[in-house]
Write a protein that holds these residues in place. Structure first.
Motif, PDB file in Angstrom:
ATOM      1  N   LYS A   5      77.180  18.243  41.229  1.00  0.00           N
ATOM      2  CA  LYS A   5      78.222  17.582  40.436  1.00  0.00           C
ATOM      3  C   LYS A   5      77.607  16.924  39.201  1.00  0.00           C
ATOM      4  O   LYS A   5      78.154  17.017  38.101  1.00  0.00           O
ATOM      5  CB  LYS A   5      78.947  16.540  41.281  1.00  0.00           C
ATOM      6  CG  LYS A   5      80.042  15.821  40.536  1.00  0.00           C
ATOM      7  CD  LYS A   5      80.767  14.836  41.399  1.00  0.00           C
ATOM      8  CE  LYS A   5      81.851  14.146  40.586  1.00  0.00           C
ATOM      9  NZ  LYS A   5      82.571  13.152  41.368  1.00  0.00           N
ATOM     10  N   PHE A   6      76.467  16.276  39.389  1.00  0.00           N
ATOM     11  CA  PHE A   6      75.761  15.641  38.273  1.00  0.00           C
ATOM     12  C   PHE A   6      75.439  16.655  37.182  1.00  0.00           C
ATOM     13  O   PHE A   6      75.696  16.427  36.001  1.00  0.00           O
ATOM     14  CB  PHE A   6      74.469  14.996  38.781  1.00  0.00           C
ATOM     15  CG  PHE A   6      73.550  14.527  37.696  1.00  0.00           C
ATOM     16  CD1 PHE A   6      73.704  13.277  37.133  1.00  0.00           C
ATOM     17  CD2 PHE A   6      72.531  15.345  37.221  1.00  0.00           C
ATOM     18  CE1 PHE A   6      72.856  12.849  36.119  1.00  0.00           C
ATOM     19  CE2 PHE A   6      71.676  14.932  36.213  1.00  0.00           C
ATOM     20  CZ  PHE A   6      71.843  13.678  35.664  1.00  0.00           C
ATOM     21  N   LEU A   7      74.885  17.792  37.565  1.00  0.00           N
ATOM     22  CA  LEU A   7      74.497  18.808  36.587  1.00  0.00           C
ATOM     23  C   LEU A   7      75.709  19.413  35.888  1.00  0.00           C
ATOM     24  O   LEU A   7      75.682  19.663  34.683  1.00  0.00           O
ATOM     25  CB  LEU A   7      73.665  19.892  37.259  1.00  0.00           C
ATOM     26  CG  LEU A   7      72.287  19.430  37.742  1.00  0.00           C
ATOM     27  CD1 LEU A   7      71.672  20.473  38.656  1.00  0.00           C
ATOM     28  CD2 LEU A   7      71.374  19.112  36.585  1.00  0.00           C
ATOM     29  N   ALA A   8      76.779  19.635  36.643  1.00  0.00           N
ATOM     30  CA  ALA A   8      77.997  20.191  36.041  1.00  0.00           C
ATOM     31  C   ALA A   8      78.607  19.213  35.038  1.00  0.00           C
ATOM     32  O   ALA A   8      79.028  19.618  33.951  1.00  0.00           O
ATOM     33  CB  ALA A   8      78.999  20.541  37.127  1.00  0.00           C
ATOM     34  N   GLU A   9      78.637  17.948  35.374  1.00  0.00           N
ATOM     35  CA  GLU A   9      79.202  16.946  34.475  1.00  0.00           C
ATOM     36  C   GLU A   9      78.277  16.620  33.307  1.00  0.00           C
ATOM     37  O   GLU A   9      78.687  15.988  32.350  1.00  0.00           O
ATOM     38  CB  GLU A   9      79.565  15.672  35.231  1.00  0.00           C
ATOM     39  CG  GLU A   9      80.758  15.861  36.137  1.00  0.00           C
ATOM     40  CD  GLU A   9      81.216  14.576  36.807  1.00  0.00           C
ATOM     41  OE1 GLU A   9      80.660  13.500  36.511  1.00  0.00           O
ATOM     42  OE2 GLU A   9      82.140  14.655  37.637  1.00  0.00           O
ATOM     43  N   SER A  10      77.023  17.063  33.384  1.00  0.00           N
ATOM     44  CA  SER A  10      76.067  16.865  32.295  1.00  0.00           C
ATOM     45  C   SER A  10      75.953  18.105  31.416  1.00  0.00           C
ATOM     46  O   SER A  10      75.009  18.253  30.652  1.00  0.00           O
ATOM     47  CB  SER A  10      74.703  16.494  32.868  1.00  0.00           C
ATOM     48  OG  SER A  10      74.788  15.282  33.570  1.00  0.00           O
TER      49      SER A  10
END
Length: 87
Positions: A5-10
Motif C-alpha cells: 500500500k505504501f509503494l502504491a500510494e507513493s
C-alpha cells in the motif's frame, strides 16, 4: 501500513504491479531485501528503497478539474471532447 500500500500510494506502481516488484526482490526496507508484500512498515521512520532509490511517502493525491462548457465526462466520444483530452 502495509508495504504494498505504501509503494502504491507513493506512485511506484499499481498495487498489483508493486506486489510483483516485492516478490522479485526489488524492494529494500532498512537495507534488507523484502519479499512479503503484506509486511507492516512505519512510513515515517523506515527507509524504503526501490531499485536503490529512496521512496518517500506522498499519500493520496487529489486533482481538481473545472470542466469547461462543451466537454463531456466520458472516456471516448466521436463528436465531443472528453475530460481526458485536457490531461
Amino acid at each position: 501500513m502495509r508495504l504494498d500500500k505504501f509503494l502504491a500510494e507513493s506512485s511506484v506502481g499499481r498495487r498489483k504491479i508493486v506486489r510483483i516488484y516485492i516478490k522479485e526482490g526489488l524492494i529494500e526496507v532498512n537495507g534488507e531485501v523484502i519479499t512479503e508484500p503484506s509486511m507492516d512498515i512505519n512510513e515515517n521512520s523506515d527507509v524504503i528503497k526501490y531499485l536503490g532509490k529512496v521512496v518517500s511517502y506522498t499519500g493520496k493525491v487529489y486533482y481538481m478539474f473545472n470542466k469547461p462548457a462543451g466537454c463531456i465526462t466520458a472516456r471516448k466520444d466521436k463528436d465531443h471532447r472528453t475530460v481526458f483530452v485536457f490531461f
